[in-house]
Motif scaffolding. Structure first.
Motif, PDB file in Angstrom:
ATOM      1  N   ILE A  34      22.685  93.032  80.463  1.00 24.66           N
ATOM      2  CA  ILE A  34      22.419  94.271  80.249  1.00 24.66           C
ATOM      3  C   ILE A  34      21.609  95.398  81.442  1.00 24.66           C
ATOM      4  O   ILE A  34      21.908  95.785  81.953  1.00 24.66           O
ATOM      5  N   THR A  35      19.801  93.931  82.035  1.00 24.22           N
ATOM      6  CA  THR A  35      19.892  94.835  83.101  1.00 24.22           C
ATOM      7  C   THR A  35      20.506  95.173  84.573  1.00 24.22           C
ATOM      8  O   THR A  35      19.963  95.796  85.195  1.00 24.22           O
ATOM      9  N   SER A  36      21.713  94.782  84.470  1.00 22.66           N
ATOM     10  CA  SER A  36      22.658  95.065  85.564  1.00 22.66           C
ATOM     11  C   SER A  36      23.055  95.636  85.895  1.00 22.66           C
ATOM     12  O   SER A  36      23.848  96.778  86.205  1.00 22.66           O
ATOM     13  N   PHE A  37      23.065  97.018  84.643  1.00 26.79           N
ATOM     14  CA  PHE A  37      23.670  98.397  83.733  1.00 26.79           C
ATOM     15  C   PHE A  37      22.675  99.113  83.901  1.00 26.79           C
ATOM     16  O   PHE A  37      23.025 100.069  84.289  1.00 26.79           O
ATOM     17  N   GLN A  38      21.221  98.466  84.053  1.00 27.08           N
ATOM     18  CA  GLN A  38      20.075  99.971  84.029  1.00 27.08           C
ATOM     19  C   GLN A  38      20.486 100.804  85.434  1.00 27.08           C
ATOM     20  O   GLN A  38      20.776 102.369  84.906  1.00 27.08           O
ATOM     21  N   LYS A  39      21.049 100.655  86.339  1.00 24.35           N
ATOM     22  CA  LYS A  39      21.120 101.259  87.695  1.00 24.35           C
ATOM     23  C   LYS A  39      22.238 102.655  86.844  1.00 24.35           C
ATOM     24  O   LYS A  39      22.627 103.607  87.664  1.00 24.35           O
ATOM     25  N   TYR A  40      22.792 102.637  85.623  1.00 22.90           N
ATOM     26  CA  TYR A  40      24.057 103.729  85.613  1.00 22.90           C
ATOM     27  C   TYR A  40      23.758 104.490  84.952  1.00 22.90           C
ATOM     28  O   TYR A  40      24.808 105.315  84.482  1.00 22.90           O
ATOM     29  N   LEU A  41      22.744 103.400  83.994  1.00 24.49           N
ATOM     30  CA  LEU A  41      22.285 105.082  83.335  1.00 24.49           C
ATOM     31  C   LEU A  41      21.200 106.159  83.411  1.00 24.49           C
ATOM     32  O   LEU A  41      20.345 105.966  84.523  1.00 24.49           O
ATOM     33  N   TYR A  42      20.741 107.114  82.684  1.00 19.29           N
ATOM     34  CA  TYR A  42      20.153 108.580  82.699  1.00 19.29           C
ATOM     35  C   TYR A  42      19.427 108.691  81.765  1.00 19.29           C
ATOM     36  O   TYR A  42      19.886 108.397  80.442  1.00 19.29           O
ATOM     37  N   VAL A  43      18.017 109.120  82.276  1.00 19.56           N
ATOM     38  CA  VAL A  43      16.604 109.984  80.798  1.00 19.56           C
ATOM     39  C   VAL A  43      16.603 110.642  81.103  1.00 19.56           C
ATOM     40  O   VAL A  43      16.111 110.795  82.337  1.00 19.56           O
ATOM     41  N   TYR A  44      16.901 112.152  80.873  1.00 20.17           N
ATOM     42  CA  TYR A  44      16.502 112.747  80.017  1.00 20.17           C
ATOM     43  C   TYR A  44      15.097 113.782  79.198  1.00 20.17           C
ATOM     44  O   TYR A  44      15.372 112.987  78.217  1.00 20.17           O
ATOM     45  N   SER A  45      14.462 113.854  79.362  1.00 24.28           N
ATOM     46  CA  SER A  45      13.044 114.620  78.659  1.00 24.28           C
ATOM     47  C   SER A  45      13.099 116.112  78.392  1.00 24.28           C
ATOM     48  O   SER A  45      12.769 116.658  79.214  1.00 24.28           O
ATOM     49  N   ASN A  46      12.431 116.177  76.678  1.00 20.30           N
ATOM     50  CA  ASN A  46      12.314 117.056  76.521  1.00 20.30           C
ATOM     51  C   ASN A  46      13.609 119.021  77.044  1.00 20.30           C
ATOM     52  O   ASN A  46      14.875 118.478  76.858  1.00 20.30           O
ATOM     53  N   GLN A  47      12.717 119.867  78.354  1.00 21.53           N
ATOM     54  CA  GLN A  47      13.710 120.673  78.024  1.00 21.53           C
ATOM     55  C   GLN A  47      14.712 119.988  79.133  1.00 21.53           C
ATOM     56  O   GLN A  47      15.641 120.700  78.424  1.00 21.53           O
ATOM     57  N   GLU A  48      14.558 119.450  79.621  1.00 25.76           N
ATOM     58  CA  GLU A  48      15.390 118.350  80.605  1.00 25.76           C
ATOM     59  C   GLU A  48      16.806 118.458  80.099  1.00 25.76           C
ATOM     60  O   GLU A  48      18.267 118.300  79.859  1.00 25.76           O
TER      61      GLU A  48
END
Length: 352
Positions: A81-95
């Motif tokens: 699964i770590t090889s796919f981390q580069k494809y993920l995005y994380v947004y927080s709160n208002q974003e």
């Protein structure tokens, strides 16, 4: 409210990666069940379509999201699964709120202004509500997202003209074949995507339209709506041999058209050219089919150029939609602040 969204979409990952993270209805239920029992998760919902998988979570303040990827990896049996981390995005709160409103408005879709995404967002809210994963904050958030999407569609030209994956697939077939007039068309699947594809066809003056689905009753219902003929899946080789273009919009979790099947159909049709357009997620036509002589195989990511050609008027509406989103984000936080005095803090659920 401490809000996080973790996602993957058509902008960050190719289809062969996205389909690994695609969550069927059963997978979504499993994920929501896992999140419900997680001590750091207060509320959550899951959005998984042909172009994105996103998980929105109201967490305890400062909670990390690393656990989510591990849960999805276990549910989908994804190795390394770590090889796919580069494809993920994380947004927080208002974003994250802004991102959700952009998704609901069709600004983040492959087909800019896509109407279907708002219905998919509503379905994701309903599923989470049925699983008791909505509290006060997400009820306010979901209502605001729906109002934002509706306002964008009704008060701007963001959805002007063709704005769906199904529409783009039909336009691509027309460009490849010159016209669909007099052609024989096969649609595999009888769900929403298949119905949207069939909706595009009456004006194309095709000679024959076949609807194929493993559940005969579903294909018959769809065929009746569009004066098409429902056919059995076990006749796939014969029907393919008589078709000029096949739109595959099934929801099978595996390939339903493999190389051997298509090769057999091509022998029956004397190797006349055949166009296959797979708009399923995950893909339902084996990519190896593209190596067969006289086969033209296209998938969702190939529709990008078709979509771009119809952008001008909708691009002019983007600024208006963004202004709507900005207002709605502000309104959301005002309502949240008013409802949560003091700031809402849900008690973490004990691990069973």
């Amino acid at each position: 409210m401490y809000l996080k969204v973790v996602g993957i979409n058509h902008k960050t990952a190719p289809i062969e990666v996205r389909e690994k993270f695609f969550l069927s209805a059963i997978h979504q239920d499993l994920l929501l069940s896992e999140l419900k029992s997680h001590p750091q998760v207060c509320e959550a919902f899951v959005l998984s379509t042909c172009n994105r998988t996103e998980v929105y979570m109201h967490l305890l303040e400062g909670a990390d999201t690393a656990f989510l990827v591990d849960i999805i990896a276990n549910i989908k049996e994804i190795r390394k699964i770590t090889s796919f981390q580069k494809y993920l995005y994380v947004y927080s709160n208002q974003e994250a709120v802004d991102h959700l409103f952009r998704v609901a408005s069709g600004l983040d879709s492959l087909a800019l202004g896509e109407r279907q995404i708002l219905g998919q967002v509503k379905d994701s809210f309903k599923r989470a509500q049925e699983k008791a994963m909505f509290g006060k904050s997400f009820n306010i958030l979901s209502n605001a997202a729906i109002r934002t999407g509706k306002k964008a569609q009704t008060e701007t030209a963001i959805s002007h003209g063709g704005s769906s994956v199904s529409w783009a697939a039909v336009i691509m077939a027309e460009r490849i074949l010159g016209s669909l007039q007099g052609m024989t068309i096969l649609i595999i699947g009888a769900g929403k995507m298949s119905a949207l594809t069939a909706t595009q066809l009456p004006s194309k003056r095709a000679k024959k339209i076949y609807i194929m689905n493993r559940t005969q009753e579903n294909s018959q219902k769809l065929a009746q709506r569009f004066q098409a003929e429902a056919v059995a899946f076990y006749d796939i080789k014969e029907i393919l041999s008589n078709s000029d273009v096949c739109f595959c919009a099934s929801d099978a979790p595996h390939y339903i058209l493999d190389k051997d099947t298509v090769e057999a159909a091509m022998r029956l049709r004397g190797n006349k050219p055949l166009t296959l357009i797979d708009i399923s997620m995950p893909r339902n036509i084996d990519p190896a089919v593209s190596s067969i002589k006289d086969i033209s195989l296209f998938m969702i990511d190939d529709l990008d150029n078709i979509v771009k050609d119809n952008l001008l008027k909708r691009q002019m509406a983007v600024k208006k939609v963004e202004q709507i989103i900005d207002r709605k984000v502000t309104e959301f936080y005002q309502k949240l602040k008013k409802k949560n005095r003091p700031e809402e803090r849900l008690v973490p659920k004990p691990v069973p």
